[in-house]
Design a protein around this motif. Structure first.
Motif, PDB file in Angstrom:
ATOM      1  N   TYR A 178     -27.518 -11.558   3.263  1.00 36.88           N
ATOM      2  CA  TYR A 178     -26.932 -12.000   2.002  1.00 36.88           C
ATOM      3  C   TYR A 178     -27.016 -10.908   0.929  1.00 36.88           C
ATOM      4  CZ  TYR A 178     -26.924 -16.681   4.037  1.00 36.88           C
ATOM      5  OH  TYR A 178     -26.695 -17.765   4.836  1.00 36.88           O
ATOM      6  N   LEU A 179     -28.160 -10.167   0.928  1.00 38.10           N
ATOM      7  CA  LEU A 179     -28.270  -9.059  -0.015  1.00 38.10           C
ATOM      8  C   LEU A 179     -27.182  -8.003   0.236  1.00 38.10           C
ATOM      9  CD1 LEU A 179     -32.083  -8.310  -0.459  1.00 38.10           C
ATOM     10  CD2 LEU A 179     -30.486  -9.193  -2.161  1.00 38.10           C
ATOM     11  N   ASN A 180     -26.962  -7.694   1.503  1.00 39.33           N
ATOM     12  CA  ASN A 180     -25.919  -6.722   1.843  1.00 39.33           C
ATOM     13  C   ASN A 180     -24.542  -7.214   1.416  1.00 39.33           C
ATOM     14  OD1 ASN A 180     -27.714  -4.911   2.925  1.00 39.33           O
ATOM     15  ND2 ASN A 180     -27.388  -5.523   5.058  1.00 39.33           N
ATOM     16  N   LEU A 181     -24.289  -8.507   1.619  1.00 39.20           N
ATOM     17  CA  LEU A 181     -23.007  -9.066   1.199  1.00 39.20           C
ATOM     18  C   LEU A 181     -22.862  -8.991  -0.320  1.00 39.20           C
ATOM     19  CD1 LEU A 181     -20.375 -10.559   1.750  1.00 39.20           C
ATOM     20  CD2 LEU A 181     -21.668 -12.704   1.733  1.00 39.20           C
ATOM     21  N   LEU A 182     -23.964  -9.290  -1.033  1.00 40.32           N
ATOM     22  CA  LEU A 182     -23.936  -9.230  -2.494  1.00 40.32           C
ATOM     23  C   LEU A 182     -23.667  -7.811  -2.982  1.00 40.32           C
ATOM     24  CD1 LEU A 182     -24.357 -11.042  -4.992  1.00 40.32           C
ATOM     25  CD2 LEU A 182     -26.752 -10.334  -4.974  1.00 40.32           C
ATOM     26  N   LEU A 183     -24.323  -6.826  -2.340  1.00 41.33           N
ATOM     27  CA  LEU A 183     -24.101  -5.433  -2.721  1.00 41.33           C
ATOM     28  C   LEU A 183     -22.704  -4.947  -2.343  1.00 41.33           C
ATOM     29  CD1 LEU A 183     -27.553  -3.890  -1.713  1.00 41.33           C
ATOM     30  CD2 LEU A 183     -26.604  -3.963  -4.029  1.00 41.33           C
ATOM     31  N   ALA A 184     -22.124  -5.540  -1.311  1.00 41.52           N
ATOM     32  CA  ALA A 184     -20.795  -5.105  -0.863  1.00 41.52           C
ATOM     33  C   ALA A 184     -19.690  -5.612  -1.765  1.00 41.52           C
ATOM     34  CB  ALA A 184     -20.546  -5.563   0.574  1.00 41.52           C
ATOM     35  N   LEU A 185     -19.971  -6.699  -2.518  1.00 42.60           N
ATOM     36  CA  LEU A 185     -18.918  -7.264  -3.360  1.00 42.60           C
ATOM     37  C   LEU A 185     -18.389  -6.271  -4.391  1.00 42.60           C
ATOM     38  CD1 LEU A 185     -20.242 -10.913  -3.877  1.00 42.60           C
ATOM     39  CD2 LEU A 185     -18.357 -10.149  -2.425  1.00 42.60           C
ATOM     40  N   PRO A 186     -19.242  -5.579  -5.193  1.00 45.96           N
ATOM     41  CA  PRO A 186     -18.678  -4.607  -6.149  1.00 45.96           C
ATOM     42  C   PRO A 186     -17.990  -3.438  -5.459  1.00 45.96           C
ATOM     43  CG  PRO A 186     -21.075  -4.469  -6.109  1.00 45.96           C
ATOM     44  CD  PRO A 186     -20.707  -5.693  -5.339  1.00 45.96           C
ATOM     45  N   VAL A 187     -18.451  -3.094  -4.257  1.00 42.12           N
ATOM     46  CA  VAL A 187     -17.789  -2.015  -3.517  1.00 42.12           C
ATOM     47  C   VAL A 187     -16.381  -2.440  -3.134  1.00 42.12           C
ATOM     48  CG1 VAL A 187     -17.875  -0.556  -1.460  1.00 42.12           C
ATOM     49  CG2 VAL A 187     -19.989  -1.166  -2.638  1.00 42.12           C
ATOM     50  N   PHE A 188     -16.267  -3.671  -2.628  1.00 44.78           N
ATOM     51  CA  PHE A 188     -14.975  -4.156  -2.157  1.00 44.78           C
ATOM     52  C   PHE A 188     -14.021  -4.426  -3.313  1.00 44.78           C
ATOM     53  CE2 PHE A 188     -12.206  -7.719  -0.921  1.00 44.78           C
ATOM     54  CZ  PHE A 188     -11.569  -7.153   0.170  1.00 44.78           C
ATOM     55  N   PHE A 189     -14.495  -5.132  -4.338  1.00 43.06           N
ATOM     56  CA  PHE A 189     -13.604  -5.567  -5.410  1.00 43.06           C
ATOM     57  C   PHE A 189     -13.409  -4.512  -6.498  1.00 43.06           C
ATOM     58  CE2 PHE A 189     -14.875  -9.732  -3.697  1.00 43.06           C
ATOM     59  CZ  PHE A 189     -13.627 -10.297  -3.531  1.00 43.06           C
ATOM     60  N   TYR A 190     -14.362  -3.587  -6.666  1.00 43.41           N
ATOM     61  CA  TYR A 190     -14.251  -2.590  -7.740  1.00 43.41           C
ATOM     62  C   TYR A 190     -13.968  -1.196  -7.183  1.00 43.41           C
ATOM     63  CZ  TYR A 190     -15.462   0.369 -11.699  1.00 43.41           C
ATOM     64  OH  TYR A 190     -15.445   1.311 -12.694  1.00 43.41           O
ATOM     65  N   SER A 191     -14.864  -0.702  -6.349  1.00 41.51           N
ATOM     66  CA  SER A 191     -14.704   0.677  -5.871  1.00 41.51           C
ATOM     67  C   SER A 191     -13.443   0.853  -5.037  1.00 41.51           C
ATOM     68  CB  SER A 191     -15.931   1.097  -5.056  1.00 41.51           C
ATOM     69  OG  SER A 191     -17.080   1.118  -5.863  1.00 41.51           O
ATOM     70  N   ALA A 192     -13.092  -0.167  -4.247  1.00 40.74           N
ATOM     71  CA  ALA A 192     -11.922  -0.044  -3.376  1.00 40.74           C
ATOM     72  C   ALA A 192     -10.636  -0.531  -4.037  1.00 40.74           C
ATOM     73  CB  ALA A 192     -12.163  -0.827  -2.086  1.00 40.74           C
ATOM     74  N   SER A 193     -10.698  -0.932  -5.301  1.00 42.97           N
ATOM     75  CA  SER A 193      -9.526  -1.531  -5.953  1.00 42.97           C
ATOM     76  C   SER A 193      -8.345  -0.566  -6.016  1.00 42.97           C
ATOM     77  CB  SER A 193      -9.890  -2.010  -7.355  1.00 42.97           C
ATOM     78  OG  SER A 193     -10.326  -0.909  -8.162  1.00 42.97           O
ATOM     79  N   GLY A 194      -8.617   0.731  -6.165  1.00 41.97           N
ATOM     80  CA  GLY A 194      -7.528   1.700  -6.237  1.00 41.97           C
ATOM     81  C   GLY A 194      -6.699   1.744  -4.968  1.00 41.97           C
ATOM     82  N   PHE A 195      -7.349   1.600  -3.808  1.00 43.23           N
ATOM     83  CA  PHE A 195      -6.615   1.601  -2.542  1.00 43.23           C
ATOM     84  C   PHE A 195      -5.737   0.355  -2.424  1.00 43.23           C
ATOM     85  CE2 PHE A 195     -10.580   3.969  -1.727  1.00 43.23           C
ATOM     86  CZ  PHE A 195     -10.037   5.204  -1.400  1.00 43.23           C
ATOM     87  N   PHE A 196      -6.278  -0.805  -2.826  1.00 40.93           N
ATOM     88  CA  PHE A 196      -5.497  -2.033  -2.764  1.00 40.93           C
ATOM     89  C   PHE A 196      -4.311  -1.970  -3.721  1.00 40.93           C
ATOM     90  CE2 PHE A 196      -9.795  -4.007  -1.669  1.00 40.93           C
ATOM     91  CZ  PHE A 196      -9.551  -3.916  -0.310  1.00 40.93           C
ATOM     92  N   GLN A 197      -4.564  -1.475  -4.924  1.00 37.69           N
ATOM     93  CA  GLN A 197      -3.493  -1.398  -5.921  1.00 37.69           C
ATOM     94  C   GLN A 197      -2.365  -0.494  -5.449  1.00 37.69           C
ATOM     95  OE1 GLN A 197      -4.786  -0.459  -9.888  1.00 37.69           O
ATOM     96  NE2 GLN A 197      -2.774   0.289 -10.501  1.00 37.69           N
ATOM     97  N   SER A 198      -2.726   0.680  -4.935  1.00 39.02           N
ATOM     98  CA  SER A 198      -1.713   1.620  -4.469  1.00 39.02           C
ATOM     99  C   SER A 198      -0.947   1.056  -3.277  1.00 39.02           C
ATOM    100  CB  SER A 198      -2.380   2.948  -4.087  1.00 39.02           C
ATOM    101  OG  SER A 198      -1.440   3.836  -3.526  1.00 39.02           O
ATOM    102  N   ALA A 199      -1.661   0.453  -2.323  1.00 35.87           N
ATOM    103  CA  ALA A 199      -1.002  -0.098  -1.145  1.00 35.87           C
ATOM    104  C   ALA A 199      -0.073  -1.246  -1.516  1.00 35.87           C
ATOM    105  CB  ALA A 199      -2.049  -0.570  -0.141  1.00 35.87           C
ATOM    106  N   TRP A 200      -0.541  -2.163  -2.381  1.00 39.24           N
ATOM    107  CA  TRP A 200       0.276  -3.310  -2.771  1.00 39.24           C
ATOM    108  C   TRP A 200       1.507  -2.878  -3.550  1.00 39.24           C
ATOM    109  CZ3 TRP A 200       1.420  -7.959  -1.521  1.00 39.24           C
ATOM    110  CH2 TRP A 200       2.029  -8.818  -2.423  1.00 39.24           C
ATOM    111  N   THR A 201       1.341  -1.948  -4.459  1.00 39.78           N
ATOM    112  CA  THR A 201       2.487  -1.462  -5.232  1.00 39.78           C
ATOM    113  C   THR A 201       3.503  -0.791  -4.323  1.00 39.78           C
ATOM    114  OG1 THR A 201       0.989  -1.094  -7.095  1.00 39.78           O
ATOM    115  CG2 THR A 201       3.173  -0.089  -7.223  1.00 39.78           C
ATOM    116  N   GLY A 202       3.011   0.000  -3.355  1.00 36.59           N
ATOM    117  CA  GLY A 202       3.915   0.633  -2.408  1.00 36.59           C
ATOM    118  C   GLY A 202       4.688  -0.374  -1.575  1.00 36.59           C
ATOM    119  N   LEU A 203       4.019  -1.436  -1.117  1.00 39.41           N
ATOM    120  CA  LEU A 203       4.700  -2.459  -0.334  1.00 39.41           C
ATOM    121  C   LEU A 203       5.730  -3.202  -1.174  1.00 39.41           C
ATOM    122  CD1 LEU A 203       1.689  -3.926   1.699  1.00 39.41           C
ATOM    123  CD2 LEU A 203       3.556  -2.498   2.561  1.00 39.41           C
ATOM    124  N   LYS A 204       5.408  -3.453  -2.428  1.00 36.32           N
ATOM    125  CA  LYS A 204       6.365  -4.110  -3.313  1.00 36.32           C
ATOM    126  C   LYS A 204       7.621  -3.271  -3.497  1.00 36.32           C
ATOM    127  CE  LYS A 204       5.070  -5.355  -7.166  1.00 36.32           C
ATOM    128  NZ  LYS A 204       4.498  -5.594  -8.498  1.00 36.32           N
TER     129      LYS A 204
END
Length: 776
Positions: A178-204
């Motif tokens: 659970y600690l690992n999952l908690l620590l992974a949340l900011p990585v997934f939702f914040y640190s990786a947000s640029g990749f999601f934004q770029s990929a989603w915009t490109g698909l659009k």
């Protein structure tokens, strides 16, 4: 209002950014936030150019990040009718806008950009300074969060690494999971947000960019890991996820830093050995443009560029701003009017006082203006772009097929493992980096040899040259030895002053030679100045009709003279007063250069001069080579066109004056010059005259650089083939794949930089060993 504009042009998708998940934009500013752009003095500082029909401005857009940004920004004219054109410099995150000030204001342009998520970075206190293009603070925060969480998740995962029995203390396993999952949340939702934004915009935008497979891999890895932890069926891969994102961001940081450091020195200080004529106590002095300051008085002659914004001191001027606006019409200006940098003077020489410092980056933009772009490039850069898109499709197909196979042959966990590994280990980033880094470094090395190219595409074209066409006067001959002018006839002091003032208006080598011979000019302004390229010049000065040119030009002025080859005639009030002859002085090392070039290229000479030197040149050029004399600028252009129709790839070397059309038409137009006055933007490169004898080595370096680009492509493709082979066999962990992906980019960048550096040292050593090209 903006929505209605988008809707009428069927571009509503681009306006609907905030309603889409995964994309977070700043809250739009109220209209009054840009009210300062209504102040004329601020607008004047921001605009690079303005007249009654056109205005031009360059903005730094830090939000620009992917191909969809480029598409939208270069189609702004569809959103606002008053915007005429927009051009993006992606690596610099800059947009160059031309708009009609009568139809749309600067404030409206900025509001439009802000409304679609690209608010310009405006800092009036540093307006003329180049904005920093390093990574933003937000990027470093994302990198720091990913690194912090990565280290701590690894620490929490040590029981898994050490192989401890998970059944002995199940509550500790769940707690640390659970600690690992908690620590992974900011990585997934914040640190990786640029990749999601770029990929989603490109698909659009229906564009498959390189962040699409990365985003899919992150989603699959996080989803599988969260499922295992929450259902207590496994420890998950949160350490691999955090490592993946941390190494991806580290690789992107390295790539961005590499681009920033390899800015290719695109400014006049490093690129152009260029000068201007400054007036000091009534005397002319040639200085580099970096020595010009606001308040200096300069002299600009016919067909020369205005180096900085200035006020016209006397008389009137006709200025060609086609380099700035794309419009070919001449603009009339009178005493006291503001003249913008980049305009080309058409007519009599004028004096002006600088009101701004020389804007080097702005003049570089003018040199790269669309008016002087070649046809769409089909070389290695276009090939790399197509290969990158197709490679992304292939990688996604392989990942899906491999995942399907392992789902059938083994388990869902193995399928997810293979899927994420394939998507991460195979990425076209290295393919995209290869050509710009290698050729960009080649530009810098060529610049050290005083061979200044416009962009990397010119290096590609130089590697394909089959025919080299030389101009004569000012190209293979130089302008030293001006004291060797031979004069027939006697001139009074007044006539000598009239000659001096007339030739002072022209930048032709013969005019410059006679200006040095004639001495100081009279303090008068010529009227009705006219220059016919390749023939002569004329004007009315102090009530006298003064003309200078060849025999045909003199006949056109109503005076018949003996057609002596190589003679230039001075006519005053229709009477021939003197004839001038200047013996050609060829550049040192020219004969040896032609001997070396003839082994690989077909050579030609096309000159507007007489053929008195035909015998000498025929012995230097290959037997049967085309040697054309007394050619007009149109004849030169037509000759280049004829060669191209026959399948030749043509390099034209001229002095940038009468050869402007041929230089622009050729596949690679090189202006050979010693000073700014011979500079022509209608060319692909500038070669200092003292380096002409090294032309064969410079061309060889261009060919070698293109070979390194192709080798880099093979290395990148080889790496991906090996990585994919291991990944589809379920033998590559995602964390190792995350490390290998940025390493592939680093290796390709390092190969390109190292090989071009070695080739450059080899070329420079050969140049040093060659006889020095000094002037006698």
């Amino acid at each position: 209002m903006v929505y209605e504009v988008l809707q009428s042009h069927e571009m509503c998708t681009y306006y609907d950014l905030e309603a889409n998940p995964g994309i977070q934009l700043k809250s739009p500013k109220p209209d009054q936030a840009f009210s300062f752009l209504d102040q004329p003095e601020i607008v004047d500082r921001l605009l690079a150019y303005r007249d009654e029909k056109n205005a031009r401005v360059t903005f730094f857009l830090p939000q620009m990040h992917c191909a969809s940004c480029i598409w939208l920004l270069e189609n702004l004219y569809r959103l606002k009718p008053g915007i005429r054109r927009s051009r993006v410099e992606f690596l610099k995150k800059e947009i160059d806008l031309t708009f009609a000030p009568q139809e749309v204001s600067l404030r409206e342009v900025v509001q439009l950009l802000a409304s679609i998520g690209y608010e310009p970075d405006l800092h009036l206190d540093a307006l003329r300074q180049k904005p920093a293009r390093h990574n933003s603070t937000a990027f470093y925060f994302r990198l720091g969060v990913a690194g912090f969480c990565f280290g701590n998740i690894m620490l929490m995962s040590f029981p898994e690494y050490l192989g401890l029995d998970p059944e002995s203390e199940p509550e500790f396993r769940r707690f640390f999971g659970y600690l690992n999952l908690l620590l992974a949340l900011p990585v997934f939702f914040y640190s990786a947000s640029g990749f999601f934004q770029s990929a989603w915009t490109g698909l659009k935008r229906r564009y498959l960019n390189i962040d699409v497979p990365i985003a899919l891999g992150i989603l699959a890895l996080f989803g599988r890991s969260a499922y295992e932890i929450l259902t207590d069926t496994g420890a998950g891969y949160m350490d691999s996820l955090a490592a993946l994102i941390f190494f991806l961001l580290s690789g992107r940081w390295f790539q961005n830093r590499t681009y920033d450091s390899l800015n290719f020195d695109r400014d006049y200080t490093a690129y152009f050995p260029i000068s201007a004529t400054r007036m000091h106590e009534g005397q002319e002095e040639s200085v580099t443009i970096t020595q010009l300051h606001p308040g200096d008085t300069i002299l600009v002659r016919n067909q020369e560029l205005i180096p900085a914004d200035a006020v016209l001191l006397s008389g009137s001027a006709q200025v060609d701003y086609s380099f700035v606006t794309g419009e070919a019409e001449l603009v009339s200006r009178r005493k006291g009017d503001l003249l913008y940098a980049g305009g080309r003077l058409a007519g009599s020489a004028v004096e002006m006082t600088l009101v701004k410092a020389v804007s080097q980056s702005y003049l570089t933009q003018l040199w790269n203006h669309d008016s002087f772009q070649q046809a769409p490039d089909r070389g290695i850069a276009a090939f790399t772009d197509r290969l990158g898109r197709r490679f992304t499709i292939a990688v996604m197909s392989i990942a899906l097929l491999a995942a399907g196979y392992w789902l059938w042959a083994d388990s869902a966990a193995t399928a997810v493992h293979v899927f994420t590994s394939v998507l991460i280990v195979a990425c076209p980033c290295a393919l995209a980096l290869n050509a710009p880094i290698t050729l960009g470094n080649a530009l810098r090395i060529l610049g050290r040899s005083q061979f200044y190219l416009k962009n990397t595409q010119v290096v590609e074209r130089l590697a394909e040259i089959t025919r080299i066409v030389f101009d004569k006067t000012g190209t293979i001959t130089h302008k030293r030895g001006r004291e060797a002018v031979q004069v027939e006839g006697q001139l009074s002091a007044e006539e000598r002053g009239l000659l001096s003032l007339l030739v002072r208006q022209s930048g032709h080598p013969v005019s410059r030679t006679l200006a040095a011979w004639a001495g100081p000019a009279a303090e008068q302004m010529p009227e009705g100045y006219r220059e016919i390229p390749g023939q002569g010049i004329s004007a009315r000065i102090g009530g006298h009709a003064v003309a200078l040119g060849n025999a045909a030009f003199a006949a056109g002025q109503g005076c018949q003279v003996a057609d002596v080859q190589g003679s230039t005639y001075l006519l005053i009030d229709g009477q021939c007063r003197a004839a001038f002859r200047m013996d050609a002085q060829y550049r040192p090392g020219l004969q040896e250069l032609l001997q070396r070039l003839r082994q690989r290229y077909r050579l030609s000479l096309i000159s507007g001069d007489h053929d008195r030197e035909r015998g000498t040149l025929a012995g230097w050029f290959p037997e049967g080579a085309d040697l054309h004399f007394e050619q007009s600028p149109h004849d030169k252009l037509a000759y280049v066109e004829a060669l191209q129709r026959n399948g030749e790839v043509v390099l034209m070397a001229g002095d940038g004056l009468n050869d402007a059309g041929a230089l622009q038409m050729s596949d690679a137009g090189i202006a050979v010059t010693e000073d700014a006055d011979a500079f022509s933007p209608a060319c692909d490169g500038i070669l200092h005259g003292s380096r002409l004898s090294q032309l064969d080595r410079l061309l060889q370096f261009s060919r070698d650089s293109m070979r390194m680009v192709r080798m880099g492509l093979l290395i990148s493709l080889g790496y991906n083939v090996v990585g994919l082979t291991i990944a589809v066999q379920a033998q590559l962990s995602p964390v190792v794949a995350a490390i290998l992906m940025p390493l592939s980019s680093v290796s390709v960048v390092g190969f390109g930089l190292l090989t071009t550096w070695v080739l450059g040292r080899k070329m420079e050593a050969a140049q040093s060993a060659a006889p020095s090209a000094t002037y006698k």
